[in-house]
Enzyme design. Structure first.
Site, PDB file in Angstrom:
ATOM      1  N   ARG A 119      -0.630 -13.602  -4.161  1.00 32.01           N
ATOM      2  CA  ARG A 119      -1.715 -12.767  -3.631  1.00 32.01           C
ATOM      3  C   ARG A 119      -2.839 -12.472  -4.613  1.00 32.01           C
ATOM      4  O   ARG A 119      -3.676 -11.612  -4.381  1.00 32.01           O
ATOM      5  CB  ARG A 119      -1.118 -11.465  -3.092  1.00 32.01           C
ATOM      6  N   ARG A 145      -0.377  -7.454  10.011  1.00 27.92           N
ATOM      7  CA  ARG A 145       0.507  -6.673   9.154  1.00 27.92           C
ATOM      8  C   ARG A 145       0.822  -5.376   9.873  1.00 27.92           C
ATOM      9  O   ARG A 145      -0.086  -4.695  10.344  1.00 27.92           O
ATOM     10  CB  ARG A 145      -0.196  -6.379   7.817  1.00 27.92           C
ATOM     11  N   GLU A 159       5.748  -8.285   1.660  1.00 32.33           N
ATOM     12  CA  GLU A 159       4.828  -8.215   0.516  1.00 32.33           C
ATOM     13  C   GLU A 159       5.254  -7.153  -0.496  1.00 32.33           C
ATOM     14  O   GLU A 159       5.688  -6.060  -0.106  1.00 32.33           O
ATOM     15  CB  GLU A 159       3.440  -7.888   1.070  1.00 32.33           C
ATOM     16  N   GLU A 192      -5.883 -11.988   3.679  1.00 29.39           N
ATOM     17  CA  GLU A 192      -5.903 -10.611   4.197  1.00 29.39           C
ATOM     18  C   GLU A 192      -7.353 -10.237   4.556  1.00 29.39           C
ATOM     19  O   GLU A 192      -8.282 -10.567   3.830  1.00 29.39           O
ATOM     20  CB  GLU A 192      -5.369  -9.647   3.131  1.00 29.39           C
ATOM     21  N   HIS A 223       4.792  -2.354  -0.693  1.00 23.73           N
ATOM     22  CA  HIS A 223       3.952  -1.700  -1.693  1.00 23.73           C
ATOM     23  C   HIS A 223       4.718  -1.267  -2.946  1.00 23.73           C
ATOM     24  O   HIS A 223       4.578  -0.131  -3.421  1.00 23.73           O
ATOM     25  CB  HIS A 223       3.197  -0.516  -1.058  1.00 23.73           C
ATOM     26  N   GLU A 263      -1.109  -8.894  -5.695  1.00 30.00           N
ATOM     27  CA  GLU A 263      -2.459  -8.322  -5.559  1.00 30.00           C
ATOM     28  C   GLU A 263      -2.899  -7.604  -6.831  1.00 30.00           C
ATOM     29  O   GLU A 263      -4.087  -7.448  -7.051  1.00 30.00           O
ATOM     30  CB  GLU A 263      -2.544  -7.393  -4.343  1.00 30.00           C
ATOM     31  N   TYR A 275       2.482   4.878   3.013  1.00 28.98           N
ATOM     32  CA  TYR A 275       1.492   3.870   2.650  1.00 28.98           C
ATOM     33  C   TYR A 275       1.074   3.068   3.891  1.00 28.98           C
ATOM     34  O   TYR A 275       1.917   2.645   4.674  1.00 28.98           O
ATOM     35  CB  TYR A 275       2.026   2.891   1.589  1.00 28.98           C
ATOM     36  N   TRP A 333       3.467   4.246  -6.293  1.00 22.15           N
ATOM     37  CA  TRP A 333       2.736   4.428  -5.037  1.00 22.15           C
ATOM     38  C   TRP A 333       2.493   3.059  -4.439  1.00 22.15           C
ATOM     39  O   TRP A 333       2.154   2.120  -5.124  1.00 22.15           O
ATOM     40  CB  TRP A 333       1.394   5.132  -5.238  1.00 22.15           C
ATOM     41  N   ASP A 385       4.162  -4.806   4.236  1.00 21.68           N
ATOM     42  CA  ASP A 385       3.904  -4.524   2.819  1.00 21.68           C
ATOM     43  C   ASP A 385       4.799  -3.366   2.362  1.00 21.68           C
ATOM     44  O   ASP A 385       4.653  -2.239   2.853  1.00 21.68           O
ATOM     45  CB  ASP A 385       2.417  -4.146   2.659  1.00 21.68           C
TER      46      ASP A 385
HETATM   47  O1  EZ4 Z   1      -3.080  -0.533  -1.700  1.00 22.48           O
HETATM   48  O2  EZ4 Z   1      -6.068  -2.398  -2.271  1.00 22.48           O
HETATM   49  O3  EZ4 Z   1      -2.210  -5.217   0.822  1.00 22.48           O
HETATM   50  N1  EZ4 Z   1      -3.000  -4.384   0.554  1.00 22.48           N
HETATM   51  C1  EZ4 Z   1      -2.780  -3.326  -0.239  1.00 22.48           C
HETATM   52  C2  EZ4 Z   1      -3.950  -2.413  -0.479  1.00 22.48           C
HETATM   53  C3  EZ4 Z   1      -3.860  -1.691  -1.822  1.00 22.48           C
HETATM   54  C4  EZ4 Z   1      -5.238  -1.284  -2.280  1.00 22.48           C
HETATM   55  C5  EZ4 Z   1      -5.199  -0.658  -3.669  1.00 22.48           C
HETATM   56  O4  EZ4 Z   1      -6.475  -0.501  -4.185  1.00 22.48           O
HETATM   57  O5  EZ4 Z   1      -1.684  -3.148  -0.714  1.00 22.48           O
HETATM   58  O6  EZ4 Z   1      -4.046  -1.488   0.584  1.00 22.48           O
HETATM   59 CO    CO Z   2      -0.495  -4.949  -0.531  1.00 14.95          CO
END
Ligand code: EZ4
Ligand code: CO
Length: 402
Positions: free
Chosen positions: A283, A147, A236, A339, A212, A262, A159, A402, A210
Site C-alpha cells: 500500500r 471497504r 489491511e 483506494e 488499522h 500505507e 476507526y 490508533w 482495515d
Molecule cells: O487512517 O490516511 O486506509 N486508509 C487509512 C486512512 C488513515 C489516514 C491517516 O492519515 O487507514 O484512513
Molecule cells: Co488503512
C-alpha cells in the site's frame, strides 16, 4: 530547463494540505503533494528551509539525479518527513517532464497497461445494518470494490466510522482525541459484518477491511481465519509492520489476502515482507514513499514476489497525489487496486483535476502532466489549522495503536 522557484503552499480547504510548486525558466511548472497528516509543518520546513535552496538553478529534467541528491545527499536517510519531501519534488518533476514532452504522465512510464483504474470506496456505519446499507449505496454508484467498517458494541468510537457518510476525516481535533479500544470486542463482532454482507450482496463485490494496525500476529491470524468464508479482497494493516517477520505468523494461519504499507516510506520497510511473500498487496504511495521514482522500485520488487499494488488514497492525500497515483496505476504491470476516498467539493475546487469516476473505475485525462493543478488564490483563503489524528487507549488507560 532550470528550476527558478520552489513554492510551498499550505492550505486548509476543510483539511490541511501541503503542496509544492516548482517553476522553471521554460515557463513550465509542476505540482507535488507534500501532506503528512498531523505533522504537516515539519515537511513545510524540510522543503522550505532545507530542500528549496538546493533546487534553485538545477536542471528540472534530471529527475533521477535530483532524487539521489536529496536521498543520499541528506546523509540522514529514510523516514516519513524526508521521504514525503522528496516525493513532492519528484512528483512535481515528473509533472514538468510530462508537460515538456506534451504527454500524459502514464505515457512516460511506459503507457497504459489497462483501460482504467479499479478503485474501492469506503462504506461505514455505527452498526452492521448501517454499514450494509452503505455498501449497497456504493454498489448502486457502480463501485466494484468496497471497504466495510462498522462500530463495535460498547466502544464509543471506532476507526473508519464517521457521521458524514461520504467523507471520513479522522484528523479533526486541535489536540489528539482520546479513543477507547478493545481488541476482544472488535474480534467478536467483525466476522458477523462480513457474514451479513455476503448474505445480502452475494459473492460478486470485492470486500475489503482495515484493521488499522490494532492486532497482534496471532489475533490477526484468528481474524483472517474467521473471515475466510467471506472471501475478502484483502485484510489491511492487520499488524504493525516495524517487525516484518511478525507477518509470518499471520501468513502461516490464513488464506485471507493481506495488505499493508500505507505508512511505509521506503522499499526497506517492506523488503522482507515482499521477499518472503508475506503479503499480497503493498500500500505504499507516491506521496509518502519517495514519489514515482521510488514507488516504481517498490512495485518492481513486489512483482517478483507475486505482490500487487494497492496504493493508499485517503482524504489526507491531496488530489495531486491521486492524480499522480492514477497515472502510476494505469501503467504498473502488477496493479491490484487503488483506494479512493472522495475529497470534499471545497478541496476539489482548490485542486482542479481531470480524473473522473465511472462504473467503479477512475480515468485520467489526456492533458500533458499528471493532470492536477492548484488554484493558489483560492488556496490562500484557507489558512492552516492545526489538526491531529486521534490516539487509542485500552480500558485500563494503556496507550495503544490508533
Ligand atoms: O487512517 O490516511 O486506509 N486508509 C487509512 C486512512 C488513515 C489516514 C491517516 O492519515 O487507514 O484512513
Ligand atoms: Co488503512
Amino acid at each position: 530547463m532550470k528550476i527558478i522557484d520552489a513554492k510551498v503552499i499550505v492550505s486548509c480547504p476543510g483539511r490541511n494540505f501541503v503542496t509544492l510548486k516548482l517553476l522553471t525558466d521554460a515557463g513550465l511548472y509542476g505540482i507535488g503533494d507534500a501532506t503528512l497528516n498531523g505533522r504537516e509543518l515539519a515537511v513545510v520546513s524540510y522543503l522550505q528551509d532545507h530542500v528549496a535552496p538546493c533546487l534553485i538553478g538545477r536542471d528540472a529534467q534530471q529527475i533521477e539525479d535530483i532524487w539521489q541528491y536529496l536521498y543520499r545527499g541528506a546523509y540522514w536517510r529514510k523516514g516519513p518527513v524526508t521521504m514525503t519531501a522528496i516525493a513532492a519534488v519528484d512528483t512535481a518533476l515528473w509533472d514538468i517532464k510530462a508537460k515538456a514532452a506534451g504527454m500524459p504522465l502514464y505515457q512516460l512510464l511506459g503507457g497504459k497497461s489497462r483501460r482504467g483504474v479499479m478503485v474501492y470506496g469506503h462504506a461505514n456505519g455505527e452498526d452492521i445494518e448501517q454499514t450494509v446499507e452503505q455498501v449497497g449505496n456504493y454498489i448502486d454508484m457502480g463501485y466494484k470494490a468496497i471497504r466495510a467498517q462498522c462500530g463495535v458494541p460498547d466502544l464509543p468510537s471506532t476507526y473508519g466510522v464517521s457521521k458524514d457518510k461520504m467523507f471520513y476525516e479522522p484528523a479533526a481535533a486541535a489536540l489528539p482525541a482520546e479513543n477507547l479500544w478493545s481488541t476482544e470486542k472488535y474480534l467478536n463482532h467483525i466476522p458477523s459484518l462480513f457474514e451479513k454482507l455476503r448474505q445480502t450482496f452475494g459473492p460478486e463485490p470485492h470486500l475489503l477491511h482495515d484493521a488499522h494496525h490494532r492486532l497482534t500476529p496471532i489475533e490477526a491470524a484468528r481474524l483472517g481465519k474467521a473471515l475466510e468464508p467471506y472471501c475478502l479482497f484483502w485484510l489491511e494493516d492487520a499488524v504493525t509492520a516495524e517487525n516484518q517477520a511478525g507477518f509470518r505468523i499471520v501468513r502461516q494461519h490464513t488464506t485471507t489476502p493481506l495488505a499493508v504499507g500505507e505508512v511505509f516510506s521506503t522499499v526497506w520497510d517492506c523488503k522482507q515482507l515482499l521477499e518472503e511473500q508475506l503479503i499480497d498487496y503493498i500500500r505504499a504511495t507516491v506521496v509518502h514513499a519517495g514519489g514515482i521514482t521510488h514507488l516504481r522500485r517498490i512495485a518492481d520488487l513486489a512483482s517478483l514476489h507475486h505482490v500487487r499494488t494497492g496504493c493508499h488514497g485517503a482524504t489526507d492525500l491531496s488530489p495531486v497525489s491521486m492524480g499522480a497515483a492514477l497515472h502510476f496505476d494505469l501503467w504498473v504491470p502488477n496493479f491490484g487496486i487503488q483506494e479512493y476516498m472522495r475529497h470534499t467539493q471545497m478541496t476539489d475546487e482548490v485542486f482542479p483535476h481531470n480524473y473522473t469516476f465511472k462504473d467503479g473505475y477512475l480515468h485520467v485525462g489526456e492533458e500533458p502532466g499528471h493532470g492536477v493543478d492548484i488554484d493558489e488564490k483560492l488556496a490562500a483563503k484557507y489558512p492552516y489549522q492545526r489538526a491531529y489524528l486521534p490516539v487509542n487507549r485500552l480500558h485500563d488507560g494503556t496507550l495503544y495503536n490508533w
